[in-house]
Design an enzyme around this catalytic site. Structure first.
Site, mmCIF file in Angstrom:
data_model
loop_
_atom_site.group_PDB
_atom_site.id
_atom_site.type_symbol
_atom_site.label_atom_id
_atom_site.label_comp_id
_atom_site.label_asym_id
_atom_site.label_seq_id
_atom_site.Cartn_x
_atom_site.Cartn_y
_atom_site.Cartn_z
ATOM 1 N N ARG A 69 0.862 -1.187 0.000
ATOM 2 C CA ARG A 69 0.000 0.000 0.000
ATOM 3 C C ARG A 69 0.889 1.224 0.000
ATOM 4 O O ARG A 69 1.865 1.274 0.766
ATOM 5 C CB ARG A 69 -0.881 -0.015 1.257
ATOM 6 C CG ARG A 69 -1.922 1.082 1.279
ATOM 7 C CD ARG A 69 -2.664 1.149 2.614
ATOM 8 N NE ARG A 69 -2.044 2.110 3.513
ATOM 9 C CZ ARG A 69 -2.662 2.661 4.564
ATOM 10 N NH1 ARG A 69 -3.904 2.318 4.856
ATOM 11 N NH2 ARG A 69 -2.041 3.523 5.338
ATOM 12 N N TYR A 125 -3.086 11.566 5.543
ATOM 13 C CA TYR A 125 -3.323 10.260 6.158
ATOM 14 C C TYR A 125 -2.241 9.243 5.778
ATOM 15 O O TYR A 125 -1.826 9.164 4.622
ATOM 16 C CB TYR A 125 -4.703 9.705 5.734
ATOM 17 C CG TYR A 125 -4.807 8.238 6.030
ATOM 18 C CD1 TYR A 125 -5.039 7.809 7.335
ATOM 19 C CD2 TYR A 125 -4.570 7.287 5.048
ATOM 20 C CE1 TYR A 125 -5.058 6.460 7.638
ATOM 21 C CE2 TYR A 125 -4.588 5.935 5.338
ATOM 22 C CZ TYR A 125 -4.831 5.534 6.630
ATOM 23 O OH TYR A 125 -4.824 4.198 6.933
ATOM 24 N N ASP A 131 -5.215 3.831 -0.048
ATOM 25 C CA ASP A 131 -6.342 4.064 0.857
ATOM 26 C C ASP A 131 -6.736 5.541 0.800
ATOM 27 O O ASP A 131 -5.938 6.412 1.172
ATOM 28 C CB ASP A 131 -5.912 3.670 2.286
ATOM 29 C CG ASP A 131 -7.076 3.586 3.257
ATOM 30 O OD1 ASP A 131 -8.169 4.093 2.928
ATOM 31 O OD2 ASP A 131 -6.880 3.020 4.357
ATOM 32 N N HIS A 179 -9.235 6.659 2.496
ATOM 33 C CA HIS A 179 -9.652 6.893 3.889
ATOM 34 C C HIS A 179 -10.908 7.765 4.020
ATOM 35 O O HIS A 179 -10.928 8.722 4.786
ATOM 36 C CB HIS A 179 -8.490 7.462 4.718
ATOM 37 C CG HIS A 179 -8.381 6.845 6.072
ATOM 38 N ND1 HIS A 179 -8.704 7.519 7.229
ATOM 39 C CD2 HIS A 179 -8.025 5.607 6.462
ATOM 40 C CE1 HIS A 179 -8.518 6.723 8.272
ATOM 41 N NE2 HIS A 179 -8.119 5.554 7.835
ATOM 42 N N GLU A 221 -9.074 1.838 -1.674
ATOM 43 C CA GLU A 221 -9.799 1.538 -0.433
ATOM 44 C C GLU A 221 -10.580 2.745 0.067
ATOM 45 O O GLU A 221 -10.090 3.873 0.002
ATOM 46 C CB GLU A 221 -8.747 1.117 0.600
ATOM 47 C CG GLU A 221 -9.267 0.821 1.979
ATOM 48 C CD GLU A 221 -8.132 0.321 2.868
ATOM 49 O OE1 GLU A 221 -7.166 -0.282 2.338
ATOM 50 O OE2 GLU A 221 -8.207 0.533 4.088
ATOM 51 N N GLU A 260 -13.531 -1.666 6.626
ATOM 52 C CA GLU A 260 -12.803 -1.741 7.894
ATOM 53 C C GLU A 260 -13.599 -1.180 9.060
ATOM 54 O O GLU A 260 -13.347 -1.549 10.209
ATOM 55 C CB GLU A 260 -11.427 -1.063 7.788
ATOM 56 C CG GLU A 260 -11.472 0.443 7.641
ATOM 57 C CD GLU A 260 -10.080 1.057 7.517
ATOM 58 O OE1 GLU A 260 -9.280 0.555 6.732
ATOM 59 O OE2 GLU A 260 -9.809 2.044 8.210
ATOM 60 N N ARG A 278 -13.527 -5.672 3.431
ATOM 61 C CA ARG A 278 -12.361 -5.509 4.314
ATOM 62 C C ARG A 278 -12.657 -5.642 5.802
ATOM 63 O O ARG A 278 -11.936 -5.097 6.642
ATOM 64 C CB ARG A 278 -11.700 -4.146 4.065
ATOM 65 C CG ARG A 278 -11.107 -4.002 2.672
ATOM 66 C CD ARG A 278 -10.117 -2.870 2.619
ATOM 67 N NE ARG A 278 -8.955 -3.160 3.405
ATOM 68 C CZ ARG A 278 -8.692 -2.683 4.604
ATOM 69 N NH1 ARG A 278 -9.507 -1.832 5.186
ATOM 70 N NH2 ARG A 278 -7.606 -3.025 5.241
ATOM 71 N N GLU A 332 -4.189 -7.369 4.953
ATOM 72 C CA GLU A 332 -3.340 -6.233 5.344
ATOM 73 C C GLU A 332 -2.399 -6.676 6.468
ATOM 74 O O GLU A 332 -2.817 -7.344 7.398
ATOM 75 C CB GLU A 332 -4.218 -5.076 5.829
ATOM 76 C CG GLU A 332 -3.439 -3.828 6.204
ATOM 77 C CD GLU A 332 -4.346 -2.691 6.688
ATOM 78 O OE1 GLU A 332 -5.459 -2.975 7.178
ATOM 79 O OE2 GLU A 332 -3.935 -1.529 6.580
ATOM 80 N N TRP A 340 -11.616 12.091 8.917
ATOM 81 C CA TRP A 340 -10.201 11.754 9.051
ATOM 82 C C TRP A 340 -9.936 10.470 8.308
ATOM 83 O O TRP A 340 -10.761 9.577 8.267
ATOM 84 C CB TRP A 340 -9.805 11.583 10.524
ATOM 85 C CG TRP A 340 -8.388 11.099 10.581
ATOM 86 C CD1 TRP A 340 -7.257 11.831 10.308
ATOM 87 C CD2 TRP A 340 -7.953 9.758 10.863
ATOM 88 N NE1 TRP A 340 -6.157 11.033 10.402
ATOM 89 C CE2 TRP A 340 -6.536 9.752 10.739
ATOM 90 C CE3 TRP A 340 -8.604 8.584 11.196
ATOM 91 C CZ2 TRP A 340 -5.761 8.616 10.940
ATOM 92 C CZ3 TRP A 340 -7.840 7.441 11.397
ATOM 93 C CH2 TRP A 340 -6.444 7.452 11.258
HETATM 94 O O1 EZ4 Z 1 -6.817 4.276 9.908
HETATM 95 O O2 EZ4 Z 1 -6.918 1.186 11.684
HETATM 96 O O3 EZ4 Z 1 -6.345 0.453 6.150
HETATM 97 N N1 EZ4 Z 1 -5.988 0.850 7.215
HETATM 98 C C1 EZ4 Z 1 -6.487 1.905 7.840
HETATM 99 C C2 EZ4 Z 1 -6.029 2.102 9.250
HETATM 100 C C3 EZ4 Z 1 -7.019 2.905 10.086
HETATM 101 C C4 EZ4 Z 1 -6.841 2.571 11.533
HETATM 102 C C5 EZ4 Z 1 -7.879 3.255 12.401
HETATM 103 O O4 EZ4 Z 1 -7.832 2.757 13.690
HETATM 104 O O5 EZ4 Z 1 -7.257 2.648 7.289
HETATM 105 O O6 EZ4 Z 1 -4.755 2.683 9.280
HETATM 106 CO CO CO Z 2 -8.078 1.718 5.588
#
Ligand code: EZ4
Ligand code: CO
Length: 402
Positions: free
Chosen positions: A147, A159, A210, A212, A236, A262, A283, A339, A402
């Site tokens: 990643r 991030y 990701d 996020h 992701e 997640e 995920r 992961e 976030w």
């Molecule tokens: O930000 O698990 O794919 N991984 C992620 C992680 C999340 C954290 C949050 O607790 O997005 O790094």
């Molecule tokens: Co993630």
């Protein structure tokens, strides 16, 4: 076999982990991860006040009944706190069942479907060149999938950027630290990052990214389209998944594979995305999605629609969760990738484990149960520290995801 004791162990070897340990009258015990990053104490209270009193005296072999008892019996279903607690009980009971049978968990599930579990590591850097170098370090360690996240000019605290030691722990302060976000800067930057990574490292390595939860559906569509030449394994969390219909719009514009889940804690969170074939990888993690008992139902549902499993495995999930996930992955017919952010040495010492990394894959090992233990004496030396996840704001102060 009767449950005679259960207790919650909280330890912070750099970051907080919540572990449930269940003991039986036959001297066999099992452990399960109950960590909910930044909200750890809520799960501790849920377990200690409401779950453990119900466990004492129960038959430890009746895993399904315990799951149904805690899920239906609570009346208040789902939610991350409830489901993390149920998961911990579930995994600890699977651990006990495996130890009683003398078999690793993957054998109880139906045996191995493959020789090892393909994993992806986390490469990141403050700049494109640093991120490219970080990918090279993972390739040198034998990873076949990485990643990639990078700092973005003009974005403070983008991030996923580590602090130089291959480990990334976002929950870094007692009160949330503030980061800055700019979608226009990100959308212009991301293709440049992946172009450079492909120029330097070629196409033999799988690349993941990701977003996020930060984009709107049309922005996510643009990102997916702009990254198509660089052949991502997956993109992701392109947009927050409360609105699952949004993924239809993204799908209409891009063939970049999508991965979500997640933050899901129930099969019902997954259903619409899976049955409408709006994602390619689901995920969910063992710890947040109801343990092995619910995760294998999610895998069954996903398999019907050619969606593959890509379990969350950040370092805020303990090695107890990683061990359980690896048994699940070795079995799951529709496994995709796992992961694997490497835990720190202090965490690995706290949780002695049987799983090993070799040639880009992890193997759960053949120790009975989940193959992970906790060193309670060491745990006592690492007391809880208040830590929360960061928040993100736009330049004008608007709260963002976030
Ligand atoms: O930000 O698990 O794919 N991984 C992620 C992680 C999340 C954290 C949050 O607790 O997005 O790094
Ligand atoms: Co993630």
């Amino acid at each position: 076999m009767t449950i005679t004791g259960a207790r919650v162990i909280v330890a912070c070897p750099g970051r907080n982990f919540v572990t449930l340990k269940i003991e039986t009258d036959q001297g066999i015990y099992g452990i399960g991860d109950a960590t909910l990053n930044g909200r750890e104490k809520a799960v501790v209270a849920y377990l200690e006040e409401h779950v453990i009193p119900c466990l004492l005296g129960r038959d430890a072999t009746r895993i399904e009944d315990a799951w149904q008892f805690l899920y239906r019996g609570a009346y208040w279903r789902r939610g991350p706190v409830t489901m993390a607690a149920i998961s911990a009980v579930d995994v600890a009971l699977w651990d006990i069942k495996g130890k009683a049978a003398g078999l690793p968990l993957y054998q109880l599930l139906g045996g191995a479907s493959r020789s090892g579990v393909l994993v992806y590591g986390h490469a990141s850097g403050a700049s494109i060149e640093q991120a490219v170098d970080a990918v090279g370090r993972y390739v040198a360690m034998g990873y076949k999938a990485v990643r990639v996240q990078s700092g973005i000019p003009g974005v403070r605290g983008a991030y996923g950027i580590d602090r130089g030691d291959l480990s990334y722990e976002p929950a870094d302060a007692a009160l949330p630290s503030e980061t800055l976000w700019s979608t226009p800067a990100y959308l212009d930057f991301a293709p440049k990052l992946f172009q450079r990574v492909r120029e330097v490292h070629g196409f033999d390595i799988e690349l993941l990214h990701d977003a996020h939860h930060r984009l709107t559906p049309i922005e996510a569509a643009r990102l997916g389209k702009s990254l198509e030449p660089f052949r991502l394994f997956w993109l992701e969390d392109p947009t927050p998944a409360e609105n699952q219909e949004a993924f239809r719009l993204i799908r209409q514009h891009t063939v970049t594979p999508l991965a979500v889940g997640e933050v899901f804690n129930s099969i019902h969170d997954c259903r619409e995305l899976i049955q409408n074939q709006l994602i390619d990888y689901i995920r969910c993690s063992v710890v947040h999605a109801g343990g092995i008992t619910q995760l294998r139902q999610i895998a069954g549902l996903a398999a019907l629609f050619q969606v593959r499993m890509g379990c969350h495995g950040a370092t805020d999930l303990s090695p107890a969760c990683m061990g359980a996930a690896l048994h699940f992955d070795l079995w799951a017919p529709n496994f995709g990738i796992q992961e694997y952010m490497r835990h720190t040495q202090a965490t690995d010492e706290l949780f002695p484990h049987a799983y090993v990394f070799k040639d880009g894959c992890l193997h759960p090992g053949d120790a009975p149960g989940i193959g992970v233990d906790i060193d309670e004496k060491l745990a006592a030396k690492h007391p809880y520290q208040a830590k929360q996840l960061p928040i993100a704001r736009l330049a004008d102060g608007t709260m963002w995801n976030w």
